[in-house]
Design a protein around this motif. Structure first.
Motif, short mmCIF file in Angstrom:
data_model
loop_
_atom_site.label_atom_id
_atom_site.label_comp_id
_atom_site.label_asym_id
_atom_site.label_seq_id
_atom_site.Cartn_x
_atom_site.Cartn_y
_atom_site.Cartn_z
N GLY A 248 0.82 -1.16 0.00
CA GLY A 248 0.06 -0.11 0.07
C GLY A 248 0.76 1.22 0.03
O GLY A 248 2.02 1.29 0.44
N ALA A 249 0.25 2.18 -0.32
CA ALA A 249 1.04 3.86 -0.58
C ALA A 249 1.10 4.31 0.76
O ALA A 249 1.79 5.55 0.81
CB ALA A 249 0.35 4.48 -1.65
N ASP A 250 0.37 3.98 1.68
CA ASP A 250 0.15 4.74 2.90
C ASP A 250 1.48 4.88 3.62
O ASP A 250 2.40 4.08 3.84
CB ASP A 250 -0.60 3.99 4.04
CG ASP A 250 -0.97 4.79 5.21
OD1 ASP A 250 -1.32 6.11 5.28
OD2 ASP A 250 -0.72 4.14 6.45
N GLY A 251 2.01 6.02 4.07
CA GLY A 251 3.30 6.55 4.54
C GLY A 251 4.32 6.78 3.65
O GLY A 251 5.53 7.21 3.97
N LEU A 252 4.10 6.59 2.43
CA LEU A 252 5.20 6.88 1.34
C LEU A 252 5.28 8.24 0.80
O LEU A 252 5.85 8.81 0.21
CB LEU A 252 4.99 5.68 0.07
CG LEU A 252 5.35 4.26 0.68
CD1 LEU A 252 5.08 3.53 -0.90
CD2 LEU A 252 6.58 3.99 1.39
N GLU A 253 4.33 9.11 1.29
CA GLU A 253 3.96 10.32 0.76
C GLU A 253 5.25 11.28 1.06
O GLU A 253 5.56 12.22 0.56
CB GLU A 253 2.83 10.83 1.29
CG GLU A 253 2.54 11.16 2.78
CD GLU A 253 1.94 9.95 3.24
OE1 GLU A 253 1.62 9.96 4.63
OE2 GLU A 253 1.78 8.91 2.60
N LYS A 254 5.74 10.96 2.15
CA LYS A 254 7.04 11.80 2.77
C LYS A 254 8.21 11.38 2.17
O LYS A 254 9.45 11.71 2.32
CB LYS A 254 7.11 11.54 4.29
CG LYS A 254 5.93 12.16 4.90
CD LYS A 254 6.11 12.11 6.61
CE LYS A 254 5.05 12.91 7.20
NZ LYS A 254 5.13 12.60 8.66
N ILE A 255 8.29 10.55 1.16
CA ILE A 255 9.55 9.70 0.52
C ILE A 255 9.63 10.09 -0.79
O ILE A 255 8.69 9.80 -1.82
CB ILE A 255 9.45 8.37 0.67
CG1 ILE A 255 9.43 7.71 2.18
CG2 ILE A 255 10.99 7.65 0.20
CD1 ILE A 255 9.35 6.31 2.25
N GLU A 256 10.67 10.80 -1.32
CA GLU A 256 10.96 11.43 -2.54
C GLU A 256 12.20 10.84 -3.20
O GLU A 256 12.90 10.19 -2.37
CB GLU A 256 11.11 12.92 -2.51
CG GLU A 256 10.09 13.64 -1.90
CD GLU A 256 10.34 15.45 -1.76
OE1 GLU A 256 10.40 15.89 -2.65
OE2 GLU A 256 10.90 15.68 -0.67
N ILE A 257 12.31 10.87 -4.41
CA ILE A 257 13.51 10.35 -4.95
C ILE A 257 14.16 11.56 -6.02
O ILE A 257 13.19 12.21 -6.42
CB ILE A 257 13.00 9.35 -6.20
CG1 ILE A 257 12.18 8.39 -5.44
CG2 ILE A 257 14.41 8.57 -6.42
CD1 ILE A 257 11.79 7.22 -6.31
N SER A 258 15.29 11.61 -5.85
CA SER A 258 16.03 12.65 -6.61
C SER A 258 17.23 11.90 -7.38
O SER A 258 17.63 10.74 -7.10
CB SER A 258 16.74 13.66 -5.68
OG SER A 258 18.11 13.07 -5.06
N CYS A 259 17.61 12.70 -8.51
CA CYS A 259 18.64 11.95 -9.42
C CYS A 259 19.48 13.03 -9.67
O CYS A 259 19.43 14.06 -10.08
CB CYS A 259 17.90 11.67 -10.71
SG CYS A 259 18.89 10.82 -11.97
N GLY A 260 21.00 12.37 -9.49
CA GLY A 260 22.23 13.17 -9.70
C GLY A 260 22.46 14.35 -8.44
O GLY A 260 23.27 15.16 -8.74
N GLU A 261 21.87 14.27 -7.32
CA GLU A 261 21.94 15.23 -6.29
C GLU A 261 22.46 14.67 -5.14
O GLU A 261 22.25 15.21 -4.16
CB GLU A 261 20.93 16.09 -6.13
CG GLU A 261 20.01 16.80 -7.32
CD GLU A 261 19.00 17.71 -7.13
OE1 GLU A 261 19.25 19.04 -7.04
OE2 GLU A 261 17.79 17.09 -6.77
#
Length: 391
Positions: A248-261
């Motif tokens: 489920g997606a619950d709790g993943l809203e605070k997790i982001e992905i960045s590239c090359g940073e």
């Protein structure tokens, strides 16, 4: 060096992974400062190419770990080896600099030695952990070993191979890239599940689950997954989607992905969770406390478990721990990598955590040890390479 005007040396640099590409590029720039006329070719990636290296083989996707993974591209390795051997025989470089990547480079070093081409090795293979029986091979095939950890000169004593500690290049890399405008965010947590698909496929899920557990106890925390390049970014995205389908997606809203940073987030985050590798040293130099985890292919781990569990050098697999000969970063291997163990360990090094002050002090001590009077590590290494090339 006055003698550099008497000869236009041909230098090959052989790098097979992203870290080797970075170090190879920096050495190439320093070699050009020593002798603007030197001709530099080799195996590497985008950074070496940007530094003016004539790329004979693009090694961008050659970084794999484990017996099973290597078997998947073994014919590619054979083709590259045959091509480089033929080119080396034709071009006769004055010196070949092997940058880490021991599985491939030791085989190429043997071929160079048979052709009478001098080999210098940069970043000692971890023979103090893996296959000590290979030590005589390196001593035979190489003219010089340039090491980046101070304890490594002892490893090569008595072998007949000169080992020189040049300092760790990441000290200067991180010093140069530091942005004084970036401040630490006490609530930012950085997740570093690796740069290879073989790593992200096994670590993204427990890392996400650990982040959810931490977030449930501390709602102010924000998580950033840092991918070093676009391919890894896409792999992590796929792993996140699989995680959502299962949990489920619950709790993943605070997790982001960045590239090359990654460098930026190492400066901004206050705490991290990472796959074992060079990134652990980079984080320690960047003053970012970590918890470290690693999982291998189950078949690879089964075949190597007696090595991994019973014969770890100084009892650790995480490099800052090995350097300091103590547990700087808590580390977890294979079945130990569970959301609960990772979350508990992370809680201890968050701001105000029970281990944080000790970890901060240990990271400073490690930086001092890696500098060891050799602040310009890359220039030291380049000078050693040029000295062999000019013989």
């Amino acid at each position: 060096m006055a003698e550099t005007t008497q000869k236009r040396p041909l230098i090959w640099i052989m790098a097979g992974e992203s870290s080797g590409d970075l170090y190879g590029a920096r050495i190439a720039k320093e070699l050009k400062k020593l002798n603007p006329d030197c001709d530099i070719k080799g195996m590497g990636g985008a950074k070496m190419k940007a530094a003016g290296v004539d790329i004979l083989v693009d090694s961008t996707e050659l970084g794999v770990v484990g017996i099973v993974e290597v078997l998947g591209i073994i014919f590619t390795f054979i083709r590259i080896m045959l091509f480089l051997t033929k080119e080396a025989a034709k071009q006769r470089p004055d010196v070949v600099l092997m940058v880490d990547y021991p599985g491939f480079n030791i085989r190429f070093a043997k071929r160079c030695w048979k052709m009478g081409i001098p080999v210098v090795w940069y970043i000692s293979p971890q023979v103090w952990v893996w296959r000590k029986s290979n030590i005589p091979k390196y001593a035979k095939y190489c003219k010089k070993m340039l090491v980046i950890f101070p304890f490594e000169t002892e490893v090569w004593e008595g072998t007949g191979l000169e080992a020189q500690f040049t300092g760790h290049p990441l000290i200067e890399v991180i010093r140069e890239r530091k942005d004084p405008a970036i401040q630490r965010d006490p609530n930012r947590v950085l997740l570093l599940p690796g740069s290879r698909k073989s790593e992200t496929s096994r670590l993204v899920e427990p890392f996400l689950a650990a982040a959810k557990l931490l977030s449930a106890k501390n709602p102010d925390l924000k998580f950033m997954i840092a991918a070093p390049r676009e391919k890894t970014y896409r792999d992590i995205q796929r792993q996140m989607e699989l995680f959502k389908q299962k949990n489920g997606a619950d709790g993943l809203e605070k997790i982001e992905i960045s590239c090359g940073e990654t460098a930026r987030w190492m400066q901004e985050a206050s705490t991290g969770l990472a796959a074992s590798g060079t990134v652990t040293v980079e984080s320690a130099i960047s003053d970012l406390p970590l918890v470290v985890a690693y999982k291998l292919n189950p078949v690879t781990f089964f075949m190597a478990r007696w090595f991994l569990v019973g014969k770890l050098f100084r009892g650790f697999f995480t490099m800052p721990n090995i350097i300091m000969d103590k547990c700087v970063f808590e580390e977890f291997l294979q079945d130990q990598v569970t959301p609960e163990t990772l979350a508990d360990a992370m809680k201890k090094i968050l701001p105000g955590g029970e281990r944080r002050d000790a970890v901060m002090a240990d990271m400073q001590a490690m930086r001092d040890a890696l500098s060891c009077g050799a602040e310009n590590a890359t220039a030291n290494a380049a000078a050693a390479v040029m000295e062999v090339a000019m013989r």
